[in-house]
Design a protein around this motif. Structure first.
Motif, PDB file in Angstrom:
ATOM      1  N   UNK A  68      -9.116   2.629  -2.982  1.00 16.02           N
ATOM      2  CA  UNK A  68      -9.996   2.703  -1.809  1.00 16.02           C
ATOM      3  C   UNK A  68     -10.308   4.163  -1.525  1.00 16.02           C
ATOM      4  N   UNK A  69     -11.352   4.359  -0.764  1.00 20.15           N
ATOM      5  CA  UNK A  69     -11.776   5.707  -0.376  1.00 20.15           C
ATOM      6  C   UNK A  69     -11.037   6.058   0.910  1.00 20.15           C
TER       7      UNK A  69
ATOM      8  N   UNK B 108      -8.264   8.761  -5.089  1.00 18.86           N
ATOM      9  CA  UNK B 108      -8.010  10.125  -5.557  1.00 18.86           C
ATOM     10  C   UNK B 108      -6.511  10.424  -5.686  1.00 18.86           C
ATOM     11  N   UNK B 109      -5.697   9.382  -5.768  1.00 15.18           N
ATOM     12  CA  UNK B 109      -4.271   9.608  -6.030  1.00 15.18           C
ATOM     13  C   UNK B 109      -4.120  10.246  -7.416  1.00 15.18           C
ATOM     14  N   UNK B 110      -3.048  10.994  -7.641  1.00 16.95           N
ATOM     15  CA  UNK B 110      -2.873  11.606  -8.965  1.00 16.95           C
ATOM     16  C   UNK B 110      -2.967  10.542 -10.069  1.00 16.95           C
TER      17      UNK B 110
ATOM     18  N   UNK C 131       0.864  -1.184   0.000  1.00 16.15           N
ATOM     19  CA  UNK C 131       0.000   0.000   0.000  1.00 16.15           C
ATOM     20  C   UNK C 131       0.894   1.224   0.000  1.00 16.15           C
ATOM     21  N   UNK C 132       0.642   2.101  -0.933  1.00 11.16           N
ATOM     22  CA  UNK C 132       1.499   3.273  -1.093  1.00 11.16           C
ATOM     23  C   UNK C 132       0.869   4.152  -2.151  1.00 11.16           C
ATOM     24  N   UNK C 133       0.964   5.452  -1.969  1.00 13.66           N
ATOM     25  CA  UNK C 133       0.524   6.324  -3.052  1.00 13.66           C
ATOM     26  C   UNK C 133       1.739   6.933  -3.741  1.00 13.66           C
ATOM     27  N   UNK C 134       2.924   6.481  -3.379  1.00 16.58           N
ATOM     28  CA  UNK C 134       4.096   7.179  -3.875  1.00 16.58           C
ATOM     29  C   UNK C 134       5.101   6.293  -4.573  1.00 16.58           C
TER      30      UNK C 134
END
Lengths: 321, 321
Positions: B119-120, B100-102, B73-76
């Motif tokens: 996921x929200x 809503x990640x870029x 799990x990571x947005x980066x």
């Protein structure tokens, strides 16, 4: 002008110039459809290839000439390069610059120890001021392109690139008055006679493109974001060399340059100025012959005031890649 | 965690990671008052050091574990690094990212062949989603920092730097949850026991600074432009390592990071992201002990959406240098 002069220049400029790295990017190659090898002159001392020619000229001077000092007129990278080279040999250096040049450039040039002489570019001629200065002081003119020592010095960039990538099908470089492209063409053809040479010019400063078509030096009114390529016509010394060695000049729009700057910045993490990116844009926008397998691209400089470039516009370009 | 684990990791990750260059800049050294050697992880595969830990973890998996696939799990940058490493070994890879990640990050991650589960982030917990996914599929968790394989992989950056610059007085790196700094500290102290280790943190995400002062892991609410350093607290595994090996953590403001990005961009022509520049800012703003003669600085990444950074504000900063 021969490859031997360029080989001599390589030895001469070594104390003052970087051997810049040659980089590649799988993502660029995929987008461009050709293996691309970038000669990164944006990492060169002074931020552009100009130190190559300037140092070759200044280090060629006789002791008597050094004594008289050097003078150059330029508002750009050439001025700083001449100042750096002159300081290296302890020669007096005078740079004739427009009074309204960006303060950062005036200060940087003075910071290298040069005497900056400003003029009003709406009322005065820099050539006349320089000629008068030379008459009075005997200083040696460091012409930005119309000098074999400058052309040979610039050619060392391609000599290094071909040495590192001996199998290139083609070489492309930005064209302004033609000093860089002429020197690189001589070096590349000398090392690899079958290599194909392409110039890259902004659509808004297409003087060499038109001149090669016409078979004679034509004059245009340049209008482009590439401030280093706003030449009105190819040089006297350089044009015949380009006629002999360059297959064609391809044209690139300002938006294509902006998008290529953004590509190199976001994907390769390197900053290239608009004038420095035009040959990369020619590759990225597939303006070179489709049959090429590998191409050497000169990224000629990276000097950019952050406020000069319209970053907002740059980032709002369609994500073509 | 020992230097031997890092030496093993170096061999393991070699097929997947770049040995990034070490660069220096006379102008930076003059401004910072210390000789600075930059380990350029912004040029690393995937644009940041994260591939080092991710590939060490993924390439350590047994055949049976590879069969079960990996999940992160990571947005980066960690997400993309795990996806790249998993693709390399042909393992299934699932990345849990906020919906809503870029779009650029979602697309890049999917582009590396990973399955993206969104996921929200206002209603759901990524940890719970990941735990449930692991329960259901048996996938191996690639934790971003709380895993010795990740820490050892990250430490290879410092191992390479010290090998190239064996005489450094000090090493400084950005700190988020501490995986990079812990690994680098172990590698550097192993190779050179007398070296001094400094963390660098944004003032707005000073959890490790406060935790080291308090002697226990504290939690903060991060607020900084350095999106990769918005950790709320140091990691369980990493904090004791930092307590043992790190002399202190120095703090840097968002404006100091912006100005340092501008310095590296305009002087060195390289792009570094806010999270990647914080250790360089610590040197440039002279926050390290004055007696240091030479310092190694990890430039940890260069992934930046051009619109994310306030370029206008960046270029209007006082020209301190």
């Amino acid at each position: 002008m021969t490859p031997a002069l360029i080989a001599e220049a390589r030895g001469r400029i070594a104390p003052l110039c970087q051997r810049t790295p040659v980089w590649s990017s799988r993502r660029f190659d995929e987008a461009a459809g050709v293996r691309t090898f970038f000669k990164c002159e944006n990492f060169q001392k002074g931020g552009s290839f100009k130190i190559r020619g300037a140092s070759n000229l200044v280090l060629s001077l006789s002791p008597a000439e050094r004594e008289r000092g050097v003078v150059a007129y330029s508002s750009g990278n050439h001025a700083q390069a001449v100042a750096i080279a002159a300081r290296h040999v302890g020669a007096q250096c005078t740079i004739v610059m427009p009074a309204d040049a960006p303060r950062s450039k005036l200060e940087a040039t003075a910071g290298y120890g040069a005497t900056v002489v400003t003029y009003d570019r709406f009322r005065e001629s820099r050539e006349e001021i320089t000629t008068e200065f030379i008459r009075r002081t005997g200083a040696v003119l460091a012409h930005p392109f119309n000098d074999p020592r400058i052309v040979a010095g610039h050619g060392t960039a391609a000599a290094e690139l071909i040495e590192e990538c001996p199998d290139l099908d083609a070489l492309t470089s930005p064209v302004s008055s033609g000093g860089l492209l002429a020197g690189c063409a001589i070096a590349a053809k000398g090392a690899r006679p079958g290599i194909r040479i392409f110039g890259a010019e902004p659509e808004g400063a297409n003087d060499t493109f038109l001149s090669l078509q016409a078979g004679k030096r034509l004059t245009v009114k340049p209008d482009t974001i590439a401030d280093g390529l706003r030449s009105a016509s190819p040089g006297e010394l350089t044009f015949p060399i380009l006629q002999r060695l360059v297959e064609t000049v391809v044209l690139v729009t300002d938006d294509e340059m902006r998008a290529t700057i953004a590509f190199l910045l976001t994907r390769m993490k390197i900053l290239v100025e608009p004038s420095g990116v035009v040959a990369a844009a020619a590759a990225l926008y597939r303006k070179l012959p489709v049959e090429l397998k590998s191409v050497g691209v000169i990224l000629s400089g990276g000097n950019l005031d952050l406020e000069e470039l319209s970053w907002g516009r740059l980032s709002s370009l369609p994500p073509a890649f």
